[in-house]
Design an enzyme around this catalytic site. Sequence first.
Site, PDB file in Angstrom:
ATOM      1  N   THR B  17       0.821  -1.274   0.219  1.00 23.37           N
ATOM      2  CA  THR B  17      -0.108   0.010   0.092  1.00 23.37           C
ATOM      3  C   THR B  17       1.056   1.307  -0.093  1.00 23.37           C
ATOM      4  O   THR B  17       0.216   2.280  -0.013  1.00 23.37           O
ATOM      5  CB  THR B  17      -0.919   0.058   1.208  1.00 23.37           C
ATOM      6  OG1 THR B  17      -0.187  -0.109   2.438  1.00 23.37           O
ATOM      7  CG2 THR B  17      -1.848  -1.058   1.260  1.00 23.37           C
ATOM      8  N   GLY B  18       2.080   1.162   0.105  1.00 25.17           N
ATOM      9  CA  GLY B  18       3.335   2.283  -0.108  1.00 25.17           C
ATOM     10  C   GLY B  18       2.909   2.727  -1.548  1.00 25.17           C
ATOM     11  O   GLY B  18       2.559   2.461  -2.047  1.00 25.17           O
ATOM     12  N   LYS B  43      -3.183  -3.259   7.940  1.00 28.95           N
ATOM     13  CA  LYS B  43      -4.044  -3.168   7.002  1.00 28.95           C
ATOM     14  C   LYS B  43      -4.911  -4.289   6.533  1.00 28.95           C
ATOM     15  O   LYS B  43      -5.513  -4.332   5.435  1.00 28.95           O
ATOM     16  CB  LYS B  43      -3.345  -2.117   5.692  1.00 28.95           C
ATOM     17  CG  LYS B  43      -2.899  -1.007   6.189  1.00 28.95           C
ATOM     18  CD  LYS B  43      -2.975  -0.001   5.068  1.00 28.95           C
ATOM     19  CE  LYS B  43      -2.440   1.449   5.610  1.00 28.95           C
ATOM     20  NZ  LYS B  43      -1.939   2.369   4.878  1.00 28.95           N
ATOM     21  N   ILE B  96      13.177  -5.205  -4.549  1.00 29.79           N
ATOM     22  CA  ILE B  96      13.443  -4.126  -5.408  1.00 29.79           C
ATOM     23  C   ILE B  96      14.105  -2.919  -4.751  1.00 29.79           C
ATOM     24  O   ILE B  96      14.721  -2.039  -5.022  1.00 29.79           O
ATOM     25  CB  ILE B  96      12.164  -3.323  -6.122  1.00 29.79           C
ATOM     26  CG1 ILE B  96      11.332  -4.550  -6.696  1.00 29.79           C
ATOM     27  CG2 ILE B  96      12.417  -2.288  -6.838  1.00 29.79           C
ATOM     28  CD1 ILE B  96      11.932  -5.265  -7.825  1.00 29.79           C
ATOM     29  N   THR B  97      13.743  -2.853  -3.277  1.00 25.12           N
ATOM     30  CA  THR B  97      14.326  -1.730  -2.433  1.00 25.12           C
ATOM     31  C   THR B  97      15.885  -1.427  -2.798  1.00 25.12           C
ATOM     32  O   THR B  97      16.723  -2.279  -2.663  1.00 25.12           O
ATOM     33  CB  THR B  97      13.814  -1.883  -0.896  1.00 25.12           C
ATOM     34  OG1 THR B  97      12.613  -2.323  -0.845  1.00 25.12           O
ATOM     35  CG2 THR B  97      14.329  -0.698  -0.164  1.00 25.12           C
ATOM     36  N   GLU B  98      16.131  -0.064  -2.632  1.00 25.84           N
ATOM     37  CA  GLU B  98      17.577   0.203  -2.473  1.00 25.84           C
ATOM     38  C   GLU B  98      18.049   0.587  -1.409  1.00 25.84           C
ATOM     39  O   GLU B  98      17.216   1.351  -0.593  1.00 25.84           O
ATOM     40  CB  GLU B  98      17.617   1.294  -3.637  1.00 25.84           C
ATOM     41  CG  GLU B  98      18.903   2.045  -3.823  1.00 25.84           C
ATOM     42  CD  GLU B  98      19.211   2.995  -4.637  1.00 25.84           C
ATOM     43  OE1 GLU B  98      18.103   3.084  -5.721  1.00 25.84           O
ATOM     44  OE2 GLU B  98      20.501   3.738  -4.762  1.00 25.84           O
ATOM     45  N   TYR B 159      17.768  -2.551 -19.730  1.00 27.29           N
ATOM     46  CA  TYR B 159      16.913  -1.847 -20.471  1.00 27.29           C
ATOM     47  C   TYR B 159      17.602  -1.775 -21.898  1.00 27.29           C
ATOM     48  O   TYR B 159      17.007  -2.006 -23.041  1.00 27.29           O
ATOM     49  CB  TYR B 159      16.378  -0.559 -20.071  1.00 27.29           C
ATOM     50  CG  TYR B 159      15.833  -0.483 -18.713  1.00 27.29           C
ATOM     51  CD1 TYR B 159      15.541  -1.618 -17.938  1.00 27.29           C
ATOM     52  CD2 TYR B 159      15.603   0.647 -17.755  1.00 27.29           C
ATOM     53  CE1 TYR B 159      14.902  -1.627 -16.840  1.00 27.29           C
ATOM     54  CE2 TYR B 159      15.266   0.770 -16.663  1.00 27.29           C
ATOM     55  CZ  TYR B 159      14.783  -0.327 -16.018  1.00 27.29           C
ATOM     56  OH  TYR B 159      14.587  -0.397 -14.486  1.00 27.29           O
ATOM     57  N   GLU B 209      29.734  -5.556 -14.325  1.00 26.21           N
ATOM     58  CA  GLU B 209      30.463  -4.216 -13.752  1.00 26.21           C
ATOM     59  C   GLU B 209      31.794  -4.549 -13.200  1.00 26.21           C
ATOM     60  O   GLU B 209      31.824  -5.674 -12.656  1.00 26.21           O
ATOM     61  CB  GLU B 209      29.245  -3.422 -12.749  1.00 26.21           C
ATOM     62  CG  GLU B 209      28.307  -2.704 -13.430  1.00 26.21           C
ATOM     63  CD  GLU B 209      27.303  -2.218 -12.277  1.00 26.21           C
ATOM     64  OE1 GLU B 209      26.246  -2.064 -12.662  1.00 26.21           O
ATOM     65  OE2 GLU B 209      27.875  -1.981 -11.035  1.00 26.21           O
ATOM     66  N   HIS B 247      42.896  -2.047   2.510  1.00 25.68           N
ATOM     67  CA  HIS B 247      43.411  -3.085   1.429  1.00 25.68           C
ATOM     68  C   HIS B 247      42.502  -4.250   1.515  1.00 25.68           C
ATOM     69  O   HIS B 247      42.569  -5.097   0.695  1.00 25.68           O
ATOM     70  CB  HIS B 247      44.760  -3.340   1.464  1.00 25.68           C
ATOM     71  CG  HIS B 247      45.579  -2.226   1.641  1.00 25.68           C
ATOM     72  ND1 HIS B 247      46.318  -1.985   0.363  1.00 25.68           N
ATOM     73  CD2 HIS B 247      45.995  -1.443   2.398  1.00 25.68           C
ATOM     74  CE1 HIS B 247      47.183  -0.716   0.718  1.00 25.68           C
ATOM     75  NE2 HIS B 247      46.891  -0.626   1.915  1.00 25.68           N
TER      76      HIS B 247
END
Lengths: 391, 290
Positions: B17-18, B43, B96-98, B159, B209, B247
Site C-alpha cells: 500500500t506504500g 491493513k 526491489i528496495t535500494e 533496458y 560491472e 586494502h
Amino acid sequence: MNIHEYQAKQIFAKYGVPTPRGIIANTPEEALINAKELGGNIWVVKAQIHAGGRGLGGGVKLARSLDEVKTLASEIIGMTLVTHQTGPEGKLVQKVYIEEGADIKDELYLGVVLDRAKEMPIIMASTEGGMEIEKVAHDTPEKIIKVAVDPAIGFQGFHGRELVFGLGITNPDEQKKLINFASKLYKVYMDNDAEMIEINPLIKTGSGDFLALDGKMGFDDSALGRHPDIEAMRDLSEEDPDEREASQYGLSYVSLDGEIGCMVNGAGLAMGTMDTINYMGGTPANFLDVGGKANAETVAKGFEIILKNPNVKAIFVNIFGGIVRCDRIANGILEATNLVDVHVPVIVRLDGTNATEAIEILRNANIPNIIPAIDLADGAAKAVKAAKGEK
Amino acid sequence: MSILVNKDTKVIVQGFTGKEGTFHAEQCLAYGTKIVGGVTPNKGGQEHLGLPVFNTVNDAVKSTGATVSMIFVPPAFVGDAVMEAAEAGIELAVVITEGAPVRDMQMAKAYATKKGMKTIGPNCPGIITAEECKIGIMPGNIFKKGNIGLISKSGTLTYEGANQVCKEGFGISTAVGIGGDPIIGLSYKQLLPMFEADPETKAIVMIGEIGGDLEIQAAQFIKENITKPVVAFIAGQTAPKGKRMGHAGAIVSGSAGTAAEKMEALKAAGVTVVVSPAEIGKAVKEALSK
C-alpha cells in the site's frame, strides 16, 4: 563512510580493544598540551587523513622531547600529504593525533571485512604487520590467515584458535590476549555495521600485550541511519565538495579529466556511456548518475555541477527511463538552460518511459544548443564530434 | 517456457500500500502479472487495487497460494521482510528496495538459503518473462517476446541490452536484474544453468560491472557448463580507480575486480565480449548466425 584513526580508536576503546593512549590536536599548541598530559618521554605525532600510507608519506613522526612534539606538529598540520591512496593531489592535514610511544616487539596485521563469496565477515590476520599487506597477500598468500565467522553463531573459541595457531602464537597467555582482542574487534564490526576494519600494525609489546597501533574503519552507508553517533564522526573536509553537493540532490558525481560531460540514469549505464565515449575516441569529463528520482530541479543542478568544470566541451545526456520519466528530464534540461549558461552543445538521447513526450517537449522548445540522438551509439558519436568542434 | 516466472505465477507484494508498492503493482497488473494480493501490517482485511491486503506473508500465502513475493518495504525492513517471506514458504523473493544494510542482507540471505527460498536483488529492477509476467520496475514495453535470456547487475543496462536485442529483430525469454549490492540473491552462476536448460532460450546476454568477482566465477562456469552462445559487456572500463582507505577488500577476493580482468576471463571462456553496450545487439545477431 570512512573515519579517522583517532575516531576508530575511540570506538575501539568503548569495546575494550586495547590501544595506546592518545589525544587529538588541531594546533601545535594543543599538541604540546596533549603530550604533557600523556606524560612519558616519547610520543608519536600522526597526521589524520582518510588514507593509508601516512608513515611513508612523512605524516607520522616520532618525537623524543616536548619541543619536538610541537615542532613536528607545526610541520605536519597544514601539509599536503601524498600517499599511494590519496591520488597525486594529496590531502591537506588539519589534525594530528598525539600518542604515547609504544614498546614494539612484533608487528602483526588484523582486519575484519565482508567476504562477498562466503557472504559473511572474515577475520584476516598476518604476522607480516607494518608491511604493505596487499603485497604480502600477493607474494605470500600463505602468510594471511582467514577465518570466516557466521553471524548466526558469532565469534566462537574455535575461530580464535584458528587465528592464534595460524599465526604461530604458542604462549598460552598471549593466545588468550589475542583471541580476546579479535573477539572484541568482531563485535565492533558487527555492532556498528562496519564495512571494514583494519589494524596495521597490531603490535605485541615487550610485556606480551597486544595493542592497536593503527585503526582504519569504513561503514556501510546504508546503515548509518541507525548509528547517529558514527554519522556525527563524518569529516566533510575529507569529501570532494562537488561530489558532496551532488549527493545532496540525489546525484552521484565523480569528476574525471576528460572533455565530455555525462548525465545518465543508473550507475551501470553511466559507466557504459563513459566506455562508449572512450571507444569512439572521446574522453568523459565525469561520471554522473541522476538516480531514480530525477526531476527538473536535480537535472538543472546536474548541469550546473558539470559546467563548473572548465574542460567540458560538450554534454551527453543519456537516459533510459524505467522509473525515471523522460518528460521530467526534458523539462529539467529546459529549466537548466534558463538557470545556467549552457554554453556547450548538449547531445540528448531519451528512451524508455515517456520518451515520445520528452522528445516533443525538447523539439517545441527549439533550443539551438540541443542536439537530439536516436540511440546510445548515435549520441556518443555526436558528443565526441561536438567536443572536437565538428558539426 | 522461460525461467523462474511465467503467466501463471502467483505474486504478492510486500509493502503493497506504500507509494512505490502501489505504483509498480499497478504497472505489473497492467502488464498481465498475476498479482493476487499484498501485505501491509495493520491493513489486513482491507482491499487495495481491488486485491486483498494481509497483515502477514503467512496469511497471504495461505489465502492466495502465492509462490513469489515482490518486496518494496523501506530499506531498514528489507531483511525482516525477506526472512518473513522465507518462513512463510515463498519460493522466490524479488527485492526491489535500494539501500538495505549489508548486515541485514547477510542474515536474510543465509536464512532464505536455509529455507530453500530463492532471492533476486536487493536494489534491482526485478525479473520479467516477456509478454507474460513482470515482477519489478522495468518499462515492460521494451521487452518483446523471444529467445534471448538476459542477466544484468545494472538496471538501466538491462533496458539498454533488451532494447538493442529487440531492435535487431530478436526478443527476450526472461530478463533478470540481479543487482550490484555486496550481498545479492541469485547470481550469474545460478541463472546461467537455468537459461541453458530452458528450451526457449537460444543465447544469453550477460551484463556485468567492475567490483567483486561474480563475473570471473561466471566465466569459469560458462567454460565448463554452458553450450549456448553468451554475449557479455562489463561496464566500467574507463572508471577511475576509487580512492579507498584499506586494502582488505582486494585481499579477500584475491582480485581487483577490474573490467579488463573480467573481460579477459570471459573471452577465455569463449564468450563474445563487447567493449560498448551499443554493440550488444549486433553481437547477439552474429553469435546466432554462426
